[in-house]
Design an enzyme around this catalytic site. Structure first.
Site, PDB file in Angstrom:
ATOM      1  N   SER A 111       0.820  -1.203   0.000  1.00 37.04           N
ATOM      2  CA  SER A 111       0.000   0.000   0.000  1.00 37.04           C
ATOM      3  C   SER A 111       0.855   1.254   0.000  1.00 37.04           C
ATOM      4  CB  SER A 111      -0.930  -0.046   1.217  1.00 37.04           C
ATOM      5  OG  SER A 111      -0.817   1.127   1.975  1.00 37.04           O
ATOM      6  N   LYS A 112       0.521   2.085  -0.946  1.00 39.23           N
ATOM      7  CA  LYS A 112       1.255   3.343  -1.097  1.00 39.23           C
ATOM      8  C   LYS A 112       1.143   4.159   0.188  1.00 39.23           C
ATOM      9  CE  LYS A 112       3.138   6.871  -3.165  1.00 39.23           C
ATOM     10  NZ  LYS A 112       4.584   6.937  -3.239  1.00 39.23           N
ATOM     11  N   ARG A 113      -0.031   4.045   0.787  1.00 39.77           N
ATOM     12  CA  ARG A 113      -0.287   4.811   2.002  1.00 39.77           C
ATOM     13  C   ARG A 113       0.667   4.424   3.136  1.00 39.77           C
ATOM     14  NH1 ARG A 113      -6.368   4.450   2.988  1.00 39.77           N
ATOM     15  NH2 ARG A 113      -6.524   5.155   0.845  1.00 39.77           N
ATOM     16  N   GLY A 122       3.647   3.623   2.671  1.00 41.29           N
ATOM     17  CA  GLY A 122       5.004   3.904   2.245  1.00 41.29           C
ATOM     18  C   GLY A 122       5.573   2.914   1.245  1.00 41.29           C
ATOM     19  N   ASP A 157       7.777   5.525  -7.937  1.00 45.84           N
ATOM     20  CA  ASP A 157       8.841   5.414  -6.925  1.00 45.84           C
ATOM     21  C   ASP A 157       9.905   4.427  -7.394  1.00 45.84           C
ATOM     22  OD1 ASP A 157       7.479   7.112  -5.204  1.00 45.84           O
ATOM     23  OD2 ASP A 157       6.441   5.466  -4.199  1.00 45.84           O
TER      24      ASP A 157
END
Ligand code: GLU
Length: 479
Positions: free
Chosen positions: A252-254, A256, A262
């Site tokens: 999950s991007k949330r 990190g 990225d």
């Protein structure tokens, strides 16, 4: 029938790895069968809209070579391809659905839920509301709507028993109708929720296969009820398991975890990322691992999609990225490496540098740590000259460098081969081992025990002037 798939991202600002994998499977299902791949932007949840996000979607897909046949930018006969531009269409079908008995007008404005998906937890759990408004006779409700009273359209679930449907990955699925809530389909601002828009659009755009995360499985019976009420055929469902960070956690991007951008910023090649994510939930049935998008298109079959959760393994991706780097031509690699050289102000031989780096690195940003000594000579400890294996210490190093300096001053053919022969000759002439000459030169030129390329490659990359300067400095340091 022509196969048509769609990638339907919400413009939330980045390309999640799981999203890109969904796009890839949609693309492959279409392209392996000569079908169409459609891009649709799902922007009905205006709160989550991020400026510039659509551009990221376009750029990412283009960067990996997944070109779409229809989409907001290029149009097509099923447009518009941005949901916020299809408001009138949803309204028309929402009213029709009420008329057909598949939904009802609800006037309890305070109860309006926003049912839009949340990218990592798309179907928000609701209490199974059976709203009182479902009992208002249709004619009466319609009048109130015509009079301008604010309303939402809510799905009606009248069926009892089990809903059944087939999924390509998960097989036959049964869900109790009692588990379905009567959620909002059209909000009071006239915009649809995901739960309504996806059905209308997939039908009108003649989508044959829908690939999406398995978190949508529990809502699929609701979509099927809408298809049924309209007398439409649902698409073929292909639900895929989440991409996991480990056995328990979703990527999950949330939290990190890396998005596609990225990873690119960390020096992964788009082609390698795409290749790697293709294998997160699909396999070719043999032990091949390296595939271009074209090769994937040739051998893809949705039967080989897997329902066990796929763990994103950065070590494996890094290995694969190394394979892609080594497979580049010297020119291609040099072009990719050049932006990483911007901080090297010393006038060195950059293409020679690329040649020693290419077989050595697995991600492009390793170039930065591999080449840090080129921009500025690091402050190193003299103990580096002590190396048992090379049979060197500071005394031997000093002697070696004193022998090397005048000879190198006279070398006119400054090539790796010639420099190597020259240094070997110095060793032979002085009854020293090659390492006793080469190793101190390497330290003198880099201040590091391990470098991209050996002593003479470094000298060749640095050029004569800088090489002599660094050897003189080393001698000065050695006293
Ligand atoms: N907009 C949804 C998402 O980004 C799409 C899901 C689907 O493909 O139907 O998760």
């Amino acid at each position: 029938m022509k196969i048509r798939t769609r990638f339907a991202p919400s413009p939330t600002g980045y390309m999640h790895i799981g999203n890109l994998r969904t796009a890839l499977y949609e693309y492959l299902i279409a392209k392996s069968a000569g079908g169409d791949f459609v891009l649709r932007i799902e922007d009905t949840d205006q709160k989550r809209y991020v400026e510039g996000a659509t551009d990221i979607i376009y750029k990412t897909l283009k960067r990996v070579g997944m070109n779409w046949d229809e989409g907001p930018d290029i149009g097509g006969k099923y447009g518009p391809y941005v949901q916020s531009e299809r408001k009138a269409i949803y309204a028309e079908y929402a009213h029709k659905l009420v008329e057909l008995g598949g939904a009802y007008y609800c006037f309890c404005a305070h109860k309006e839920e926003t049912e839009d998906e949340d990218d990592e937890n798309p179907v928000v759990a609701h209490a199974k509301i059976k709203d009182v408004c479902r009992n208002i006779p249709y004619a009466e409700a319609k009048k109130r709507v015509e009079k301008g009273e604010p309303f939402v359209v809510r799905q009606k679930v009248d069926k009892k028993g089990k809903s059944m449907f087939h999924d390509v990955v998960y097989g036959d699925i049964e869900i109790d109708y009692d588990e379905l809530d009567e959620g909002v389909l059209l909000k009071s601002d006239g915009l649809p929720t995901y739960n309504f828009a996806n059905v209308i659009d997939d039908h009108l755009m003649e989508i044959t296969h829908v690939v999406r995360g398995n978190e949508y499985i529990s809502s699929t019976p609701k979509y099927n009820l809408i298809y049924e009420a309209f007398g439409w055929t649902p698409p073929i469902y292909v639900h895929v398991p989440a991409v996991m960070k480990d056995a328990q956690h979703k990527l999950s991007k949330r939290n990190g975890d890396a998005s596609f951008q990225d990873l690119v910023a960390k020096g992964y090649l788009p082609e390698a990322i795409l290749n790697y994510i293709a294998l997160l939930g699909w396999n070719p049935g043999d032990d091949r691992e390296i595939f271009s998008l074209q090769e994937l298109t040739k051998c893809f079959s949705s039967n080989r999609l897997n329902k066990s959760p796929a763990i994103f393994d950065i070590t494996k991706l890094t290995w694969m990225n190394g394979c892609y780097i080594r497979n580049l031509s010297a020119d291609e690699f040099h072009k990719l490496a050049e932006p990483y050289y911007v901080n090297i102000k010393t006038a060195i031989n950059f293409s020679a540098l690329s040649a020693v780096l290419q077989p050595r690195i697995e991600t492009l940003n390793q170039i930065i740590s591999e080449t840090d000594f080129l921009s500025a000579m690091p402050d190193y400890s003299l103990s580096l000259y002590e190396n048992k294996k090379m049979k060197t210490d500071t005394e031997i190093a000093k002697k070696a460098l004193q022998l090397v300096l005048p000879v190198l001053c006279d070398v006119s053919e400054w090539t790796n081969e010639n420099l190597f022969e020259t240094l070997k000759q110095i060793a032979a002439d002085n009854e020293m081992k090659n390492g006793q000459i080469l190793y101190p030169v390497r330290i003198a030129l880099s201040g590091k025990e391990t470098t991209p390329g050996g002593a003479t490659e470094l000298a060749y990359i640095l050029g004569k002037e800088e090489t002599l300067k660094r050897i003189k400095d080393a001698l000065h340091k050695l006293g």
